[in-house]
Design an enzyme around this catalytic site. Structure first.
Site, PDB file in Angstrom:
ATOM      1  N   HIS A  74      -3.871  17.176 -47.573  1.00 10.11           N
ATOM      2  CA  HIS A  74      -4.303  17.947 -48.746  1.00 10.11           C
ATOM      3  C   HIS A  74      -3.200  18.964 -49.055  1.00 10.11           C
ATOM      4  O   HIS A  74      -2.475  19.398 -48.151  1.00 10.11           O
ATOM      5  CB  HIS A  74      -5.601  18.663 -48.368  1.00 10.11           C
ATOM      6  CG  HIS A  74      -6.276  19.395 -49.475  1.00 10.11           C
ATOM      7  ND1 HIS A  74      -5.888  20.652 -49.866  1.00 10.11           N
ATOM      8  CD2 HIS A  74      -7.326  19.063 -50.261  1.00 10.11           C
ATOM      9  CE1 HIS A  74      -6.681  21.066 -50.847  1.00 10.11           C
ATOM     10  NE2 HIS A  74      -7.561  20.118 -51.103  1.00 10.11           N
ATOM     11  N   ASP A 126      -6.301  20.299 -39.600  1.00  9.82           N
ATOM     12  CA  ASP A 126      -7.105  20.639 -40.770  1.00  9.82           C
ATOM     13  C   ASP A 126      -8.431  19.886 -40.635  1.00  9.82           C
ATOM     14  O   ASP A 126      -8.489  18.670 -40.846  1.00  9.82           O
ATOM     15  CB  ASP A 126      -6.337  20.225 -42.036  1.00  9.82           C
ATOM     16  CG  ASP A 126      -7.178  20.330 -43.295  1.00  9.82           C
ATOM     17  OD1 ASP A 126      -8.397  20.557 -43.201  1.00  9.82           O
ATOM     18  OD2 ASP A 126      -6.611  20.146 -44.392  1.00  9.82           O
ATOM     19  N   GLN A 174     -12.516  18.098 -43.493  1.00  8.52           N
ATOM     20  CA  GLN A 174     -13.352  16.897 -43.641  1.00  8.52           C
ATOM     21  C   GLN A 174     -13.757  16.339 -42.278  1.00  8.52           C
ATOM     22  O   GLN A 174     -14.329  15.248 -42.210  1.00  8.52           O
ATOM     23  CB  GLN A 174     -12.599  15.813 -44.448  1.00  8.52           C
ATOM     24  CG  GLN A 174     -12.109  16.259 -45.806  1.00  8.52           C
ATOM     25  CD  GLN A 174     -13.234  16.555 -46.799  1.00  8.52           C
ATOM     26  OE1 GLN A 174     -14.407  16.190 -46.577  1.00  8.52           O
ATOM     27  NE2 GLN A 174     -12.913  17.222 -47.898  1.00  8.52           N
ATOM     28  N   LYS A 219     -18.149  23.159 -46.976  1.00  2.90           N
ATOM     29  CA  LYS A 219     -18.192  21.700 -46.800  1.00  2.90           C
ATOM     30  C   LYS A 219     -19.121  21.316 -45.647  1.00  2.90           C
ATOM     31  O   LYS A 219     -19.306  20.148 -45.342  1.00  2.90           O
ATOM     32  CB  LYS A 219     -16.785  21.161 -46.540  1.00  2.90           C
ATOM     33  CG  LYS A 219     -15.847  21.322 -47.744  1.00  2.90           C
ATOM     34  CD  LYS A 219     -14.544  20.608 -47.511  1.00  2.90           C
ATOM     35  CE  LYS A 219     -13.416  21.082 -48.397  1.00  2.90           C
ATOM     36  NZ  LYS A 219     -13.528  20.665 -49.797  1.00  2.90           N
ATOM     37  N   CYS A 259      -6.194  16.921 -54.905  1.00  2.00           N
ATOM     38  CA  CYS A 259      -5.216  17.811 -54.234  1.00  2.00           C
ATOM     39  C   CYS A 259      -4.441  17.048 -53.166  1.00  2.00           C
ATOM     40  O   CYS A 259      -4.159  17.591 -52.079  1.00  2.00           O
ATOM     41  CB  CYS A 259      -5.884  19.044 -53.632  1.00  2.00           C
ATOM     42  SG  CYS A 259      -6.684  20.072 -54.853  1.00  2.00           S
TER      43      CYS A 259
HETATM   44  N1  C6P Z   1     -10.880  19.431 -50.538  1.00  5.37           N
HETATM   45  C1  C6P Z   1     -11.917  17.951 -52.137  1.00  5.37           C
HETATM   46  O1  C6P Z   1     -12.610  17.718 -53.146  1.00  5.37           O
HETATM   47  P1  C6P Z   1     -10.827  24.930 -49.200  1.00  5.37           P
HETATM   48  O2  C6P Z   1     -10.623  24.803 -50.679  1.00  5.37           O
HETATM   49  O3  C6P Z   1      -9.903  25.950 -48.589  1.00  5.37           O
HETATM   50  O4  C6P Z   1     -12.255  25.120 -48.814  1.00  5.37           O
HETATM   51  O5  C6P Z   1     -10.435  23.498 -48.564  1.00  5.37           O
HETATM   52  C2  C6P Z   1      -9.171  22.947 -48.816  1.00  5.37           C
HETATM   53  C3  C6P Z   1      -9.071  21.594 -48.171  1.00  5.37           C
HETATM   54  C4  C6P Z   1      -8.216  21.437 -47.093  1.00  5.37           C
HETATM   55  N2  C6P Z   1      -8.123  20.272 -46.444  1.00  5.37           N
HETATM   56  C5  C6P Z   1      -8.844  19.202 -46.811  1.00  5.37           C
HETATM   57  C6  C6P Z   1      -8.722  17.926 -46.036  1.00  5.37           C
HETATM   58  C7  C6P Z   1      -9.712  19.297 -47.908  1.00  5.37           C
HETATM   59  O6  C6P Z   1     -10.437  18.228 -48.271  1.00  5.37           O
HETATM   60  C8  C6P Z   1      -9.808  20.510 -48.627  1.00  5.37           C
HETATM   61  C9  C6P Z   1     -10.673  20.623 -49.847  1.00  5.37           C
HETATM   62  C10 C6P Z   1     -11.709  19.383 -51.721  1.00  5.37           C
HETATM   63  O7  C6P Z   1     -11.432  17.055 -51.476  1.00  5.37           O
HETATM   64  C11 C6P Z   1     -11.172  20.184 -52.884  1.00  5.37           C
HETATM   65  S1  C6P Z   1      -9.654  19.530 -53.489  1.00  5.37           S
END
Ligand code: C6P
Length: 427
Positions: free
Chosen positions: A144, A221, A224, A247, A385
């Site tokens: 991401h 990270d 997910q 999430k 992203c």
């Molecule tokens: N992905 C998706 O629709 P934040 O925004 O900080 O809570 O998470 C960022 C982020 C970082 N790593 C991974 C693997 C992610 O999937 C995400 C967030 C969302 O897939 C928004 S683009």
């Protein structure tokens, strides 16, 4: 942690759906989520955008409301009753998160705004001190942007370079290349637990072990990861692990950085301000110990409390049970979408979380999303992203259905019917 004040009032125990036998009682689970009861555009809501953010169970909503109705005060600095209550609830939440990840100590849990802020904290606090001219940071092609851009910024500042582990056509990391790229100049490996755009689950324990053999720390990270599988940071032996509360059925604006204590102790603070100090003169400041050193200013107290309630909710259902239920649902969805001749799924790794990215002939993913929306079905369309990954598969965007344990086979059928309609409309 201060002891709870004598008359500490606890949030009402929200009813949690109890599973029947070994299976998830999904209809009971759905009743725990008020938002799922609504209709959208005259149709029952089918919410399949869980990788973007998950819906919140009543237990989380109640915990946040209870906090504001009964305990709201600023923490760590008041001698008065409410401040002690709020401090206790906030620190208890930290303890819950520590247990959830099986951290060695709750001081290894830093509350941040989300995964993005946590990675930036490590890039600043760890990266700035440990990465120099000519050094390398190793990421993967499926990251991401949150796990790409902070490292690019650091490399730019330090004269270091970013090396990238490729992914194969199925969406799996090419592990031979990973081993080859781990070199003398590698200062950190930063890799996702599961891809938000492909669903691929990476072999984190193996990645960590190979990096540690060469003395290289690993950041994972987990945005997910945690929503879909049990995570034990000590078993994985990773050095940093990040996730976002929203999430994991918790509130937005709260997330977690786990770090091994000796690494956190060595790191410089990310932001300066109130709370993170031991003493300040006009000439000099000494910093507080971890975790406080990294939590400048008033934190998201209600968010931490809501996140703890979300963790309790998930634990009550059981992460193994969630994992098993979602695997069955993913198989069903893969099979149903596979029946559509003009649909191509992108990402068919052997280990996947319940994310299905797809394209349909020449149909633009935004059009697919708009037509499905008219049927009350929420999916995500775009580059997620993960633009470098889109470039790898030579698409500008995909449509993505991402599942949670409250989704049903009926909803997968509704999605399939909706996609048939997309085909009729767009040809
Ligand atoms: N992905 C998706 O629709 P934040 O925004 O900080 O809570 O998470 C960022 C982020 C970082 N790593 C991974 C693997 C992610 O999937 C995400 C967030 C969302 O897939 C928004 S683009």
């Amino acid at each position: 942690m201060t002891a709870p004040p004598p008359s500490l009032s606890l949030p009402p125990q929200a009813a949690v759906a109890t599973p029947s036998n070994d299976n998830l009682d999904v209809e009971a689970v759905r009743r725990d989520f008020p938002i799922l009861q609504q209709t959208v555009r005259g149709k029952p809501l089918v919410y399949l955008d869980n990788a973007a953010t998950t819906q919140k169970p009543r237990a989380v909503i109640d915990a946040v409301t209870h906090y504001y109705e009964n305990e709201n005060a600023n923490i760590h600095r008041g001698v008065h009753f409410l401040s002690q209550q709020a401090t206790f609830a906030y620190e208890r939440a930290r303890g819950r998160v520590g247990k959830f990840l099986n951290a060695a100590d709750s001081s290894e849990i830093i509350f941040v705004r989300g995964t993005t802020e946590g990675i930036n904290l490590v890039a600043r606090g760890y990266g700035r001190a440990k990465v120099g001219q000519g050094d390398e940071i190793l990421i993967s092609h499926m990251e991401h942007h949150s796990n790409i851009v902070p490292w690019q910024m650091l490399c730019e500042e330090k004269g270091a370079s970013l090396r990238v582990v490729p992914v194969d056509d199925d969406g799996e990391l090419v592990m031979e290349e990973y081993e080859r790229l781990l070199g003398d100049r590698t200062r950190l490996v930063a890799v996702t637990h599961a891809s938000n755009a492909l669903g691929t689950v990476n072999p984190i324990a193996q990645i960590v072990s190979l990096a540690h053999d060469r003395g290289v720390p690993v950041l994972v990270d987990g945005a997910q990861g945690v929503p879909h599988m049990p995570v034990d940071v000590r078993q994985l032996d990773c050095d940093f692990y990040l996730f976002s509360g929203h999430k994991l059925f918790g509130p937005t604006g709260i997330g977690v950085l786990y770090g091994k204590r000796h690494l956190l102790d060595d790191m410089a603070p990310y932001q300066g301000g109130g709370s993170m100090i031991k003493s300040v003169t006009l000439e000099n400041t000494t910093f507080a110990d971890v975790p406080t050193k990294f939590e400048a200013g008033t934190p998201n107290i209600a968010g931490a409390i809501g996140l703890a309630a979300a963790i309790d909710y998930v634990n009550d259902i059981g992460q193994d049970r969630i994992d098993a239920y979602e695997s069955g649902l993913l198989d069903y969805a893969t099979q149903r979408l596979g029946e559509l001749a003009d649909l191509r799924i992108i990402g068919s790794a052997r280990q996947k979380v319940s994310v299905i990215s797809f394209v349909m002939n020449d149909a633009h993913p935004h059009d697919i999303g708009t037509i499905l929306d008219s049927e009350g079905i929420a999916i995500r369309t775009g580059h997620h992203c993960a633009q470098p990954l889109m470039q790898r598969y030579q698409v500008s965007a995909t449509a993505r259905a991402s599942l949670a344990f409250y989704n049903t086979r009926d909803e997968i059928d509704a999605l399939t019917d909706g996609l048939v309609r997309v085909h009729e409309v767009l040809g």
